[in-house]
Write an enzyme that holds these catalytic residues in place. Structure first.
Site, PDB file in Angstrom:
ATOM      1  N   ALA A 183       0.832  -1.212   0.000  1.00  0.00           N
ATOM      2  CA  ALA A 183       0.000   0.000   0.000  1.00  0.00           C
ATOM      3  C   ALA A 183       0.865   1.261   0.000  1.00  0.00           C
ATOM      4  O   ALA A 183       0.379   2.337  -0.299  1.00  0.00           O
ATOM      5  CB  ALA A 183      -0.920   0.004   1.212  1.00  0.00           C
ATOM      6  N   LYS A 184       2.142   1.122   0.375  1.00  0.00           N
ATOM      7  CA  LYS A 184       3.093   2.246   0.333  1.00  0.00           C
ATOM      8  C   LYS A 184       2.530   3.499   0.986  1.00  0.00           C
ATOM      9  O   LYS A 184       2.689   4.608   0.469  1.00  0.00           O
ATOM     10  CB  LYS A 184       3.537   2.532  -1.103  1.00  0.00           C
ATOM     11  N   ARG A 185       1.900   3.364   2.132  1.00  0.00           N
ATOM     12  CA  ARG A 185       1.290   4.506   2.786  1.00  0.00           C
ATOM     13  C   ARG A 185       2.303   5.323   3.572  1.00  0.00           C
ATOM     14  O   ARG A 185       3.293   4.782   4.105  1.00  0.00           O
ATOM     15  CB  ARG A 185       0.179   4.043   3.740  1.00  0.00           C
ATOM     16  N   THR A 190       3.530  -2.350   3.231  1.00  0.00           N
ATOM     17  CA  THR A 190       4.644  -1.501   2.795  1.00  0.00           C
ATOM     18  C   THR A 190       4.337  -0.045   3.151  1.00  0.00           C
ATOM     19  O   THR A 190       3.181   0.372   3.148  1.00  0.00           O
ATOM     20  CB  THR A 190       4.903  -1.617   1.286  1.00  0.00           C
TER      21      THR A 190
END
Lengths: 303, 303
Positions: A105-107, A141
């Site tokens: 999700a690379k938040r 992520t």
């Protein structure tokens, strides 16, 4: 510890391959897509049906061959709320099949907002004293651009719920150099990020010496991988970019320690779209074959 | 151009304030929350009901006082698929009320994945030749860590659908220095990011000289704002951090040009949680009063 469960899952399957589930409309075998379009028209709902069948069938077919799956949040968000239901059920199905589940999700946000993201993907949402799980993956992520305010809420949930984060360090794409390789003093930015992850997560070490705070390092970047491994024997690596993007077994080998531990290698299109090379084969069979070939390639390179 | 519509909406309302909708369980007035808990139990579904009522009522009460709303994706994702429905309907409702709608999602990924994010928030998902809108906001926030591969798909949708992006440059949180202020040669990283945004988006200029490729610059960082404005008269600013986080009118004044254009200033808790200072007042009235006070503070500082 979460990282220990991942390591043990890899050893049980003798395979550090992560099945990457990044469905896009053009990845779905035509027979599957046509069935749902006939039923539901050319709608997001038809795509939801097709993605769910595809993701479930691939997870089921490969669950004894790979230790982990990585679901790409963007692909499900692109279908709106219905897509998020498919993501949620996809996480649940994979966990039921005994797989370690990473949501990609690379938040990254300021502290109070990062807390909401972490609650969504790893932890629990609090309504008074009731704690409600939402997507409840094993790992997510995370993007480092906002600094430690972003990492801290995620790490708290890692501790409370025994989860893991992978912080973007050196990504597999071509333009990753634009920001990640800017020189911050004597070293590229991505090395500073790795140091920050190590420092912020050092209290979360497992029995094999790796932390629940881990990093993403692209399989297409062998020099960076080598340097990161040398500087950080405590950081576990999630490595995207193998296969379609160009990463090979020999490139990722630097990430592994002498016990053959230290990393998982993701492959999405190379496995899930293997059917496109031979459309007469069942897409699940083609995927399984590709995943086992990747296992052999990695084992040869690592050992 | 999208940025022109935003500028004209600000001028029509004589107010550069963005209503920030970042609902958290503790922000909801107890009477609203209790109604949904009584109906639906202590569930995510109860939170969905409460968030939707809250977001809709605030949007409705303030739609003639502010030009724009910013919905924080994390808060809705935290409620799972049901929360994403509330987000989707919240975007639609605000657009129907004539507001400019920004989704604060801070997405960033490799090219093929960024394309899926952009399709979700700004563009269309393609199923064969059918193009399907999903969240369809006017603008979305974007994270620069992955480099230009991430920006390009978003900018293509800005062009195709007349939308806008705000790329994180200098954020309002304390630890934003961890990465954003690392010195890349003679200047901090966030200035390099601003240069990249300007270069990548220079073909998307509107009639007031601002680009549809814009940046986020925290209201808590007056020195950075001043420097960024001086270097980049072509970049429009989205400024979070006013109010609860500490930013004041005098701090954001540097962002505005001589015509009083160039920026929007977000306030979330300071407006939406104004009822907490006087729980006897209607929360929508308290919010409206806070938004008008903020308008006056900003106008005094800018003009």
């Amino acid at each position: 510890m979460s990282v220990d469960r991942l390591i043990e899952a890899i050893e049980a399957k003798k395979n550090p391959t992560v099945l990457g589930l990044d469905p896009q409309p053009e990845h779905i075998p035509p027979a599957v897509m046509e069935k749902y379009v006939a039923e539901r028209g050319r709608t997001l709902d038809a795509l939801c049906g097709a993605y769910e069948e595809y993701v479930t069938a691939l997870t089921d077919a490969l669950h004894d061959a790979v230790p982990a799956v990585k679901l790409q949040s963007a692909c499900f968000e692109a279908l709106g709320p219905g897509g998020m239901e498919v993501l949620q059920r996809g996480v649940r199905f994979a966990r039921e099949r005994g797989l370690y589940v990473i949501i990609d999700a690379k938040r990254g946000d300021i502290g109070s907002t990062a807390k909401a993201y972490s609650a969504a993907f790893l932890g629990r949402v609090a309504l008074g004293e009731t704690l409600l799980p939402v997507f409840d993956a094993d790992a997510v992520t995370v993007n480092p651009y906002l600094g430690s305010d972003n990492l801290v809420p995620f790490l708290k949930d890692c501790e409370a719920y025994d989860k893991m984060i992978f912080v973007l360090c050196k990504t597999s794409n071509r333009s990753s150099a634009d920001v990640q390789e800017l020189m911050a003093g004597d070293r590229p930015l991505y090395r500073v990020v790795a140091e920050q992850v190590s420092r912020t997560g050092r209290h979360l070490a497992g029995r094999y010496g790796y932390l629940n705070a881990a990093i993403v390092a692209g399989a297409t970047m062998p020099a960076a991988i080598r340097q990161l491994r040398q500087n950080h024997p405590e950081l576990f690596f999630l490595m995207p970019g193998y296969g379609t993007q160009g990463g090979r077994g020999v490139d990722v080998a630097y990430a592994f320690d002498r016990q053959g531990r230290g990393a998982v290698v993701n492959n999405s299109r190379g496995i899930c779209c293997a059917w496109q090379k031979d459309p007469s084969a069942a897409y699940t069979d083609a995927a399984r074959e590709a995943a086992l070939a990747m296992r052999d390639d990695l084992r040869k390179a690592i050992l």
